[in-house]
Design an enzyme around this catalytic site. Structure first.
Site, short mmCIF file in Angstrom:
data_model
loop_
_atom_site.label_atom_id
_atom_site.label_comp_id
_atom_site.label_asym_id
_atom_site.label_seq_id
_atom_site.Cartn_x
_atom_site.Cartn_y
_atom_site.Cartn_z
N CYS A 131 35.37 -91.14 45.33
CA CYS A 131 36.83 -91.16 44.74
C CYS A 131 37.56 -90.40 45.49
O CYS A 131 38.98 -90.56 45.57
CB CYS A 131 36.54 -90.43 43.65
N SER B 94 36.05 -85.85 49.12
CA SER B 94 35.59 -84.70 50.35
C SER B 94 37.17 -84.58 50.76
O SER B 94 37.24 -84.15 51.90
CB SER B 94 34.43 -85.57 50.99
N SER C 243 29.88 -83.38 40.28
CA SER C 243 29.59 -82.18 39.34
C SER C 243 30.30 -83.43 37.13
O SER C 243 31.52 -83.00 36.56
CB SER C 243 31.24 -80.69 38.62
N1 LIG Z 1 22.11 -89.86 42.26
C1 LIG Z 1 23.45 -90.05 42.65
N2 LIG Z 1 24.54 -89.47 41.58
C2 LIG Z 1 25.77 -89.14 42.46
N3 LIG Z 1 25.58 -89.02 43.57
C3 LIG Z 1 24.74 -89.01 44.52
C4 LIG Z 1 23.11 -89.67 43.88
N4 LIG Z 1 22.64 -89.39 45.31
C5 LIG Z 1 23.20 -89.11 46.16
N5 LIG Z 1 24.33 -88.71 45.78
C6 LIG Z 1 25.11 -87.91 46.94
O1 LIG Z 1 25.34 -86.84 46.85
C7 LIG Z 1 26.46 -86.69 46.33
C8 LIG Z 1 26.87 -86.11 45.20
O2 LIG Z 1 26.55 -84.43 44.84
P1 LIG Z 1 26.80 -83.43 44.39
O3 LIG Z 1 25.94 -82.17 44.65
O4 LIG Z 1 28.14 -84.13 44.88
O5 LIG Z 1 26.40 -84.03 43.21
S1 LIG Z 1 26.46 -82.99 41.59
O6 LIG Z 1 27.66 -82.12 41.66
O7 LIG Z 1 25.29 -82.63 41.43
O8 LIG Z 1 26.71 -84.18 40.66
C9 LIG Z 1 27.35 -87.40 46.39
O9 LIG Z 1 27.96 -87.44 47.64
P2 LIG Z 1 30.16 -87.93 47.52
O10 LIG Z 1 29.68 -89.75 47.60
O11 LIG Z 1 30.56 -87.96 48.24
O12 LIG Z 1 30.70 -87.78 45.89
C10 LIG Z 1 26.81 -88.82 46.66
O13 LIG Z 1 26.44 -89.01 48.72
N1 LIG Z 2 43.63 -91.39 49.06
C1 LIG Z 2 42.54 -92.17 49.16
N2 LIG Z 2 43.23 -93.61 49.56
C2 LIG Z 2 42.49 -94.85 50.44
N3 LIG Z 2 41.49 -94.68 50.45
C3 LIG Z 2 40.71 -93.08 50.36
C4 LIG Z 2 41.98 -91.71 49.59
N4 LIG Z 2 40.68 -90.99 49.49
C5 LIG Z 2 38.99 -91.32 50.21
N5 LIG Z 2 39.82 -92.85 50.64
C6 LIG Z 2 38.40 -93.31 51.41
O1 LIG Z 2 37.24 -93.44 49.86
C7 LIG Z 2 36.42 -92.74 50.49
C8 LIG Z 2 34.88 -91.86 49.75
O2 LIG Z 2 35.98 -90.84 50.24
P1 LIG Z 2 35.21 -89.36 50.07
O3 LIG Z 2 36.48 -88.83 50.85
O4 LIG Z 2 33.83 -89.52 50.92
O5 LIG Z 2 34.65 -89.29 48.72
P2 LIG Z 2 33.58 -88.41 48.03
O6 LIG Z 2 33.79 -87.13 49.01
O7 LIG Z 2 34.00 -88.34 45.82
O8 LIG Z 2 32.73 -89.42 47.80
C9 LIG Z 2 36.70 -92.57 53.03
O9 LIG Z 2 36.08 -94.33 52.73
C10 LIG Z 2 37.81 -92.14 52.45
O10 LIG Z 2 38.26 -92.87 53.36
#
Ligand SMILES: Nc1ncnc2c1ncn2[C@@H]1O[C@H](COP(=O)(O)OS(=O)(=O)O)[C@@H](OP(=O)(O)O)[C@H]1O
Ligand SMILES: Nc1ncnc2c1ncn2[C@@H]1O[C@H](COP(=O)(O)OP(=O)(O)O)[C@@H](O)[C@H]1O
Length: 225
Positions: free
Chosen positions: A38, A41, A125
């Site tokens: 979303c 990060s 979360s």
């Molecule tokens: N099953 C599953 N569900 C969601 N996410 C997953 C899963 N497995 C691996 N990942 C990767 O782990 C990142 C989420 O870790 P978090 O510690 O933020 O998760 S949580 O808050 O405990 O739900 C999440 O990172 P972000 O993409 O940055 O959100 C994923 O890359």
């Molecule tokens: N406002 C935005 N508009 C377009 N792309 C975005 C935006 N914010 C994040 N992204 C892109 O979306 C992807 C996921 O972002 P990220 O920060 O890693 O998400 P998360 O930490 O929630 O998993 C990355 O490739 C990032 O460059």
């Protein structure tokens, strides 16, 4: 079993007020939540950058990074620790493991905020109860208003189209279980302090500026002179 009354809180000479006075700022926790992909990060990182340019003392706790250390999965712990240890303390993505993940992070965030740091966190979360517990800890150890929930509300379809790590593809193929939004729930915050709509063309810089404005409005940082 350890009796809780055998563990006694030790008051420290340097308290939070003194630490905040030294830094010239108020400690707080800015809690980003939302689906994988979303933008948590990216926006938290941009906000961290903007706050540092302001000269603020900050720390950024990011789910992906914390899951390499404090909240590592059993598979990682097994390299250094016993099988029993790895299974007992390693964290996956089942509801109870996520609960423990957020409990540990909440506890660390409370310590960082009490050191006067503006503490940014970026975790999926997905459970309301877990986030609300963190809010309670932060507001009890500090004061009401120290916890700001930032909902990065990007539609699942947009997150899935971005899929920067290829995780949605694997989740759809059944190669990852309990994947938030696909095979696991995400409970949206009903009343976040900041609600960022994602996927509508707003850049990460614009989104971070929205959070920054909320920090100024709530007196966590002072407006630019
Ligand atoms: N099953 C599953 N569900 C969601 N996410 C997953 C899963 N497995 C691996 N990942 C990767 O782990 C990142 C989420 O870790 P978090 O510690 O933020 O998760 S949580 O808050 O405990 O739900 C999440 O990172 P972000 O993409 O940055 O959100 C994923 O890359
Ligand atoms: N406002 C935005 N508009 C377009 N792309 C975005 C935006 N914010 C994040 N992204 C892109 O979306 C992807 C996921 O972002 P990220 O920060 O890693 O998400 P998360 O930490 O929630 O998993 C990355 O490739 C990032 O460059």
């Amino acid at each position: 079993m350890t009796n809780p009354s055998d563990i006694v809180w030790h008051e420290q000479t340097v308290d939070r007020t003194a630490r905040e006075a030294n830094l010239g700022q108020r400690g707080a926790v800015i809690w980003f939540t939302g689906l994988s992909g979303c933008g948590k990060s990216t926006v938290a990182n941009e906000l961290d950058h903007q706050l540092n340019q302001f000269g603020r003392a900050t720390v950024l706790l990011d789910g992906d990074n914390i899951r390499h250390g404090l909240c590592a999965p059993p598979g990682v712990l097994r390299e250094e620790y016993s099988e029993e240890f790895a299974n007992r303390f390693g964290l996956g993505f089942g509801a109870v493991d996520r609960e423990e993940n957020i409990r540990r992070i909440g506890s660390v965030a409370a310590l960082m905020a009490s050191a006067g740091l503006i503490t940014l966190t970026a975790f999926v979360s997905p459970y309301r109860k877990d986030r609300d517990r963190v809010r309670k800890i932060i507001e009890t150890s500090g004061a009401p208003g120290d916890f700001l929930e930032v909902f990065v509300d990007t539609p699942l379809a947009v997150c899935e189209a971005r899929d920067p790590k290829g995780l949605y593809k694997k989740a759809r193929a059944g190669e990852i279980k309990n994947f938030t939004g696909i095979s696991d729930p995400y409970e949206a915050p009903p009343n976040p302090e900041v609600h960022l709509k994602g996927g509508d063309g707003a850049t990460p810089t614009e989104q971070a500026a929205g959070v920054l404005a909320a920090l100024v409005e709530r007196g966590i940082i002072q407006p630019r002179a």
